[in-house]
Design a protein around this motif. Sequence first.
Motif, short mmCIF file in Angstrom:
data_model
loop_
_atom_site.label_atom_id
_atom_site.label_comp_id
_atom_site.label_asym_id
_atom_site.label_seq_id
_atom_site.Cartn_x
_atom_site.Cartn_y
_atom_site.Cartn_z
N ASP A 1 5.72 3.48 -55.26
CA ASP A 1 4.97 4.38 -55.97
C ASP A 1 4.23 4.95 -54.79
O ASP A 1 3.52 5.87 -54.93
N HIS A 2 4.28 4.58 -53.58
CA HIS A 2 3.52 5.39 -52.49
C HIS A 2 4.71 6.02 -51.29
O HIS A 2 3.95 6.78 -50.69
N VAL A 3 5.85 5.85 -51.70
CA VAL A 3 6.73 6.49 -50.92
C VAL A 3 7.72 7.64 -51.71
O VAL A 3 8.76 7.81 -50.93
N GLY B 1 -5.48 1.90 -49.74
CA GLY B 1 -4.35 1.50 -50.57
C GLY B 1 -4.38 0.90 -51.39
O GLY B 1 -5.40 0.72 -52.29
N ASP B 2 -3.45 -0.17 -51.59
CA ASP B 2 -3.30 -1.28 -52.71
C ASP B 2 -4.16 -2.72 -52.15
O ASP B 2 -4.00 -3.80 -52.82
N THR B 3 -4.99 -2.47 -50.94
CA THR B 3 -5.54 -3.79 -50.51
C THR B 3 -6.85 -3.86 -51.47
O THR B 3 -7.16 -5.00 -51.85
N THR C 1 0.03 3.94 -46.74
CA THR C 1 -0.75 2.61 -46.69
C THR C 1 0.18 1.48 -46.76
O THR C 1 -0.11 0.20 -46.43
N HIS C 2 1.38 1.67 -47.35
CA HIS C 2 2.45 0.47 -47.38
C HIS C 2 3.56 1.01 -48.26
O HIS C 2 3.52 2.36 -48.46
N THR C 3 4.67 0.31 -48.41
CA THR C 3 5.81 0.97 -48.64
C THR C 3 6.29 0.50 -49.89
O THR C 3 7.68 0.39 -50.39
ZN LIG Z 1 0.49 1.07 -55.71
#
Ligand SMILES: [Zn+2]
Length: 212
Positions: free
Chosen positions: A60-62, A151-153, A55-57
């Motif tokens: 904590d997401h990669v 994601g965090d959106t 969802t983004h880089t």
């Molecule tokens: Zn996050």
Amino acid sequence: MHIETFQVGPLACNCTIVADLASKRAIVIDPGGDFDAIRARLEARELGVDAIVHTHTHIDHVGCTAELQRLTGAAASIHEGDRLLYDMLPVQAEWLGMDLPQRADIDGNLVDGRAIRAGALELGVLHTPGHTPGSCSFVVANDGQTVVLTGDTLFRRGIGRTDLGGIDTDTLVRSIRSKLLTLPDDAIVVAGHGPTTTIGDERERNPFLRPA
Ligand SMILES: [Zn+2]
Ligand SMILES: [Zn+2]
């Protein structure tokens, strides 16, 4: 279609496995950490992974993208707008006092309107910038029900912050209104952190999305 979401890593990022159980092909979304737990879940259903998407880089997401890529040979994709943030992983690690993830071989294949496929599974890509320049949401149909991974959106009753390499709140809210609130009210929202919600619930009750 099979969808399972579980928390990974020290910041409790929601990682999701979406799978076509007939062909045993899967897509992993946001492998933020806990590689062994992700591998165990894949092995439990004998799933092969065709794509790893993000969802983004933010770090904590990669967190274990590289390990998962090595295990599965799958392509790992981001939106090109988040390339700079990915290159800044050492800085992100310092910001948050976290270990530096291994570097994955990522491509910029997440493009608004494109679908990522695995078996009969189709994951639609929506570019929803704001939290980061390359933030994306993913849409999948599960038995006639729409599921959107934001994601965090968009969170339950909240929205993402924009002070960690993001754009600004206006852009973020515009993304939510134009790309997410156009989904059906009963669409299930799997956020990057915290509990799930629905589009209708957030349309009505999210304090950041109330009509002015
Ligand atoms: Zn996050
Ligand atoms: Zn984030």
